[in-house]
Enzyme design. Structure first.
Site, PDB file in Angstrom:
ATOM      1  N   ASN A  10       0.875  -1.166   0.000  1.00 60.49           N
ATOM      2  CA  ASN A  10       0.000   0.000   0.000  1.00 60.49           C
ATOM      3  C   ASN A  10       0.915   1.220   0.000  1.00 60.49           C
ATOM      4  O   ASN A  10       1.434   1.610   1.037  1.00 60.49           O
ATOM      5  CB  ASN A  10      -0.892  -0.049   1.248  1.00 60.49           C
ATOM      6  CG  ASN A  10      -1.886   1.095   1.300  1.00 60.49           C
ATOM      7  OD1 ASN A  10      -1.835   2.008   0.474  1.00 60.49           O
ATOM      8  ND2 ASN A  10      -2.774   1.057   2.258  1.00 60.49           N
ATOM      9  N   LYS A  17       3.328   0.782   3.163  1.00 55.57           N
ATOM     10  CA  LYS A  17       2.899  -0.239   4.133  1.00 55.57           C
ATOM     11  C   LYS A  17       2.947  -1.578   3.434  1.00 55.57           C
ATOM     12  O   LYS A  17       2.573  -1.682   2.264  1.00 55.57           O
ATOM     13  CB  LYS A  17       1.453   0.016   4.579  1.00 55.57           C
ATOM     14  CG  LYS A  17       1.319   1.086   5.635  1.00 55.57           C
ATOM     15  CD  LYS A  17      -0.109   1.093   6.187  1.00 55.57           C
ATOM     16  CE  LYS A  17      -0.686   2.478   6.082  1.00 55.57           C
ATOM     17  NZ  LYS A  17      -2.099   2.597   6.238  1.00 55.57           N
ATOM     18  N   ARG A  74      -2.584  -2.142  -3.525  1.00 54.45           N
ATOM     19  CA  ARG A  74      -3.780  -1.335  -3.334  1.00 54.45           C
ATOM     20  C   ARG A  74      -3.711  -0.154  -4.295  1.00 54.45           C
ATOM     21  O   ARG A  74      -2.716   0.575  -4.313  1.00 54.45           O
ATOM     22  CB  ARG A  74      -3.844  -0.816  -1.905  1.00 54.45           C
ATOM     23  CG  ARG A  74      -5.027   0.110  -1.724  1.00 54.45           C
ATOM     24  CD  ARG A  74      -4.950   0.856  -0.424  1.00 54.45           C
ATOM     25  NE  ARG A  74      -6.126   1.708  -0.294  1.00 54.45           N
ATOM     26  CZ  ARG A  74      -6.142   2.841   0.378  1.00 54.45           C
ATOM     27  NH1 ARG A  74      -5.057   3.259   0.993  1.00 54.45           N
ATOM     28  NH2 ARG A  74      -7.237   3.553   0.446  1.00 54.45           N
ATOM     29  N   HIS A 163     -12.881   2.830  -0.090  1.00 56.80           N
ATOM     30  CA  HIS A 163     -12.877   1.825   0.997  1.00 56.80           C
ATOM     31  C   HIS A 163     -13.519   0.517   0.531  1.00 56.80           C
ATOM     32  O   HIS A 163     -14.011  -0.272   1.342  1.00 56.80           O
ATOM     33  CB  HIS A 163     -13.689   2.300   2.230  1.00 56.80           C
ATOM     34  CG  HIS A 163     -13.061   3.399   3.018  1.00 56.80           C
ATOM     35  ND1 HIS A 163     -13.813   4.349   3.666  1.00 56.80           N
ATOM     36  CD2 HIS A 163     -11.771   3.685   3.293  1.00 56.80           C
ATOM     37  CE1 HIS A 163     -13.006   5.197   4.301  1.00 56.80           C
ATOM     38  NE2 HIS A 163     -11.761   4.810   4.089  1.00 56.80           N
ATOM     39  N   ASN A 194     -10.336   7.176  10.291  1.00 57.78           N
ATOM     40  CA  ASN A 194     -10.074   8.603  10.138  1.00 57.78           C
ATOM     41  C   ASN A 194     -10.857   9.089   8.920  1.00 57.78           C
ATOM     42  O   ASN A 194     -11.564  10.087   8.966  1.00 57.78           O
ATOM     43  CB  ASN A 194      -8.569   8.825  10.012  1.00 57.78           C
ATOM     44  CG  ASN A 194      -8.193  10.229  10.388  1.00 57.78           C
ATOM     45  OD1 ASN A 194      -8.997  10.974  10.973  1.00 57.78           O
ATOM     46  ND2 ASN A 194      -6.986  10.614  10.039  1.00 57.78           N
ATOM     47  N   GLY A 195     -10.757   8.332   7.826  1.00 60.88           N
ATOM     48  CA  GLY A 195     -11.720   8.481   6.730  1.00 60.88           C
ATOM     49  C   GLY A 195     -12.925   7.620   7.086  1.00 60.88           C
ATOM     50  O   GLY A 195     -12.774   6.634   7.792  1.00 60.88           O
ATOM     51  N   ARG A 224     -12.150  15.596   7.129  1.00 60.22           N
ATOM     52  CA  ARG A 224     -12.928  15.959   5.931  1.00 60.22           C
ATOM     53  C   ARG A 224     -14.365  16.296   6.311  1.00 60.22           C
ATOM     54  O   ARG A 224     -14.944  15.645   7.166  1.00 60.22           O
ATOM     55  CB  ARG A 224     -12.941  14.805   4.927  1.00 60.22           C
ATOM     56  CG  ARG A 224     -11.595  14.495   4.349  1.00 60.22           C
ATOM     57  CD  ARG A 224     -11.672  13.315   3.372  1.00 60.22           C
ATOM     58  NE  ARG A 224     -10.458  12.529   3.468  1.00 60.22           N
ATOM     59  CZ  ARG A 224     -10.399  11.203   3.363  1.00 60.22           C
ATOM     60  NH1 ARG A 224     -11.493  10.499   3.115  1.00 60.22           N
ATOM     61  NH2 ARG A 224      -9.263  10.574   3.490  1.00 60.22           N
ATOM     62  N   VAL A 314     -12.747   3.773  14.688  1.00 62.83           N
ATOM     63  CA  VAL A 314     -13.843   4.257  15.530  1.00 62.83           C
ATOM     64  C   VAL A 314     -14.919   3.180  15.655  1.00 62.83           C
ATOM     65  O   VAL A 314     -15.386   2.863  16.751  1.00 62.83           O
ATOM     66  CB  VAL A 314     -14.449   5.559  14.955  1.00 62.83           C
ATOM     67  CG1 VAL A 314     -15.646   6.014  15.777  1.00 62.83           C
ATOM     68  CG2 VAL A 314     -13.386   6.659  14.887  1.00 62.83           C
ATOM     69  N   GLU A 316     -14.822  -0.031  15.406  1.00 62.11           N
ATOM     70  CA  GLU A 316     -14.462  -1.227  16.166  1.00 62.11           C
ATOM     71  C   GLU A 316     -14.261  -0.937  17.645  1.00 62.11           C
ATOM     72  O   GLU A 316     -14.397  -1.836  18.480  1.00 62.11           O
ATOM     73  CB  GLU A 316     -13.168  -1.842  15.594  1.00 62.11           C
ATOM     74  CG  GLU A 316     -13.361  -2.450  14.217  1.00 62.11           C
ATOM     75  CD  GLU A 316     -12.038  -2.801  13.541  1.00 62.11           C
ATOM     76  OE1 GLU A 316     -11.059  -3.122  14.244  1.00 62.11           O
ATOM     77  OE2 GLU A 316     -11.989  -2.743  12.299  1.00 62.11           O
ATOM     78  N   ASN A 317     -13.885   0.310  17.956  1.00 60.20           N
ATOM     79  CA  ASN A 317     -13.462   0.603  19.335  1.00 60.20           C
ATOM     80  C   ASN A 317     -14.371   1.512  20.143  1.00 60.20           C
ATOM     81  O   ASN A 317     -14.353   1.450  21.373  1.00 60.20           O
ATOM     82  CB  ASN A 317     -12.063   1.238  19.309  1.00 60.20           C
ATOM     83  CG  ASN A 317     -11.008   0.281  18.784  1.00 60.20           C
ATOM     84  OD1 ASN A 317     -10.787  -0.764  19.374  1.00 60.20           O
ATOM     85  ND2 ASN A 317     -10.402   0.627  17.667  1.00 60.20           N
ATOM     86  N   GLU A 367      -8.215  -5.088   5.325  1.00 63.58           N
ATOM     87  CA  GLU A 367      -8.088  -4.764   3.908  1.00 63.58           C
ATOM     88  C   GLU A 367      -6.936  -5.524   3.262  1.00 63.58           C
ATOM     89  O   GLU A 367      -7.022  -5.933   2.105  1.00 63.58           O
ATOM     90  CB  GLU A 367      -7.928  -3.247   3.738  1.00 63.58           C
ATOM     91  CG  GLU A 367      -9.234  -2.518   4.036  1.00 63.58           C
ATOM     92  CD  GLU A 367      -9.061  -1.024   4.284  1.00 63.58           C
ATOM     93  OE1 GLU A 367      -8.652  -0.654   5.409  1.00 63.58           O
ATOM     94  OE2 GLU A 367      -9.343  -0.240   3.378  1.00 63.58           O
TER      95      GLU A 367
END
Ligand code: ADP
Length: 381
Positions: A10, A17, A74, A163, A194-195, A224, A314, A316-317, A367
């Site tokens: 990625n 990554k 990706r 996504h 974050n997105g 955003r 967000v 998941e947590n 992903e």
């Protein structure tokens, strides 16, 4: 046959990554991140991939290994041209290059990663997996903006969605969690990182998603704005005197949660809210209001909703985000169980009450695994 390992890359503009997965059992053999490409010792993406190659070799997992079956890349934007994972050729690279105007920040970095990896292992199959692909099944009614068709077509202006690998993975994993056939399950996937983006998935097929021409549309995100009246842009230009680039930066980097309260991390916003901070509270409320609007909209789009799945940082947590997003929706058949929602855990789980008609789930996204799966399936097809 050849190996069972897939290297997933990625490439961002200044980072690379990677993950090495073994598709025989889905295990993760190695992962890492090279940052600040172009700033210091790592001069460029070629140097970054050499570093990755060295890191892997040091663990006995070198890129020259016959065990390596493919590299999965990706790629952010596939336009209307790429709707499936695609074996990379010179022609494919040229086509991805043509899509740069649609993703000027992302596609060039993705292309660089592809070129460097192909130089290193020209013999190895390399597969591009597109963030937009899963959404290519959206009907025209969802994909079109209501503007002049000729102008739209001349400039590729339509809704592509992003996504996609996450929405594909999570909608499938949700059906598995429910023990049902993917084809039977209608799911609203809420990818809140974050997105952030939402999608309406009917029997495994995406029928609508909240991001559009770019990842700016839709939900309130970390930095955003998500949806706004397009006239805000003209107003900021004419009355505010901002340039196009300034408005672009404002809406992409200084809006959303950070624009509303100065923080984009949900943990920090929560801490501030607990201390009675009004700006943090407002940011949270705007975020939740937009999320609830999309849940309502996608309920109507799908007609029958079987599951709502929360994923990403967000989703998941943050139990309180899930709770606030679905509070008082029993009229829609949605009831969250407070205790189940509060349990923390790393695997896919149900948080709905037993009497909830709609199953509510937390499903960790992966992903890289999805990219590896798609790349591996293609090279073995
Ligand atoms: P990205 O879009 O960068 O891939 P992630 O899916 O990793 O993002 O999500 C990152 C965001 O997740 C952070 O900015 C933060 O708001 C949120 N987050 C991460 N951990 C938690 C947590 N424990 N509680 C609440 N929010 C969290």
């Amino acid at each position: 046959m050849n190996g069972t390992r897939v290297l997933v890359l990625n490439s961002g503009s200044s980072s690379l990554k990677y993950q090495l997965l073994d598709m025989a059992d889905g295990s993760r053999l190695a992962s890492g991140l090279v940052e600040r490409i172009g700033e210091g010792p790592v001069a460029d993406h070629t140097a970054a991939l050499s570093k990755v190659s060295e890191e892997l070799a040091a663990q006995g997992l070198g890129l020259d290994s016959p065990e390596l079956a493919a590299v999965g890349h990706r790629v952010v934007h596939g336009g209307t041209r790429f709707t499936e994972p695609t074996l990379i050729t010179d022609e494919v690279v040229a086509e991805i290059e043509k899509l740069v105007p649609l993703a000027p920040l992302h596609n060039p970095a993705n292309i660089t990663g592809i070129k460097v990896a192909r130089e290193l292992r020209p013999d190895l199959p390399q597969v591009a997996v597109f963030d937009t692909a899963f959404h290519s099944t959206m009907p025209e009614s969802a994909a079109r903006y209501a503007i002049d068709t000729e102008v739209a077509d001349a400039h590729g202006v339509r809704r592509y969605g992003f996504h996609g690998t996450s929405h594909a993975y999570v909608s499938r994993a949700t059906a598995e969690l429910l023990g049902k056939d993917l084809a039977e399950v209608n799911t609203i996937v809420l990818h809140l990182g974050n997105g952030a983006s939402a999608s309406a998935v009917r029997g495994g097929v995406c029928v609508d998603t909240s991001m559009g021409l770019t990842p700016l549309e839709g939900l309130v995100m970390g930095t955003r704005s998500g949806d706004l009246d397009p006239a805000v842009v003209f107003h900021l230009a004419r009355v505010g005197g901002l340039s196009t680039d300034e408005i672009d930066a404002l809406l992409n980097k200084r809006s959303g949660l950070i624009g509303l309260c100065g923080d984009n991390d949900m943990r920090e916003i929560t801490r501030r809210m607990d201390e009675g901070d009004e700006a943090a509270r407002l940011a949270f409320e705007v975020y939740i209001h937009r999320l609830r609007k999309y849940i309502g909209a996608y309920t109507a789009v799908l007609g029958r909703v079987d599951a709502i799945a929360f994923t990403a940082g967000v989703g998941e947590n943050a139990a309180h985000v899930r709770e606030a997003a679905l509070r008082d929706l029993s009229a829609l058949g949605i009831v969250v169980d407070g205790e189940r929602n509060a349990v923390r855990g790393g695997s896919a789980r149900l948080i709905s009450a037993d009497d909830s008609r709609v199953a509510v789930a937390v499903v960790p996204t992966d992903e890289e695994l999805e990219i590896a799966n798609e790349a591996y399936a293609l090279v073995n097809a």
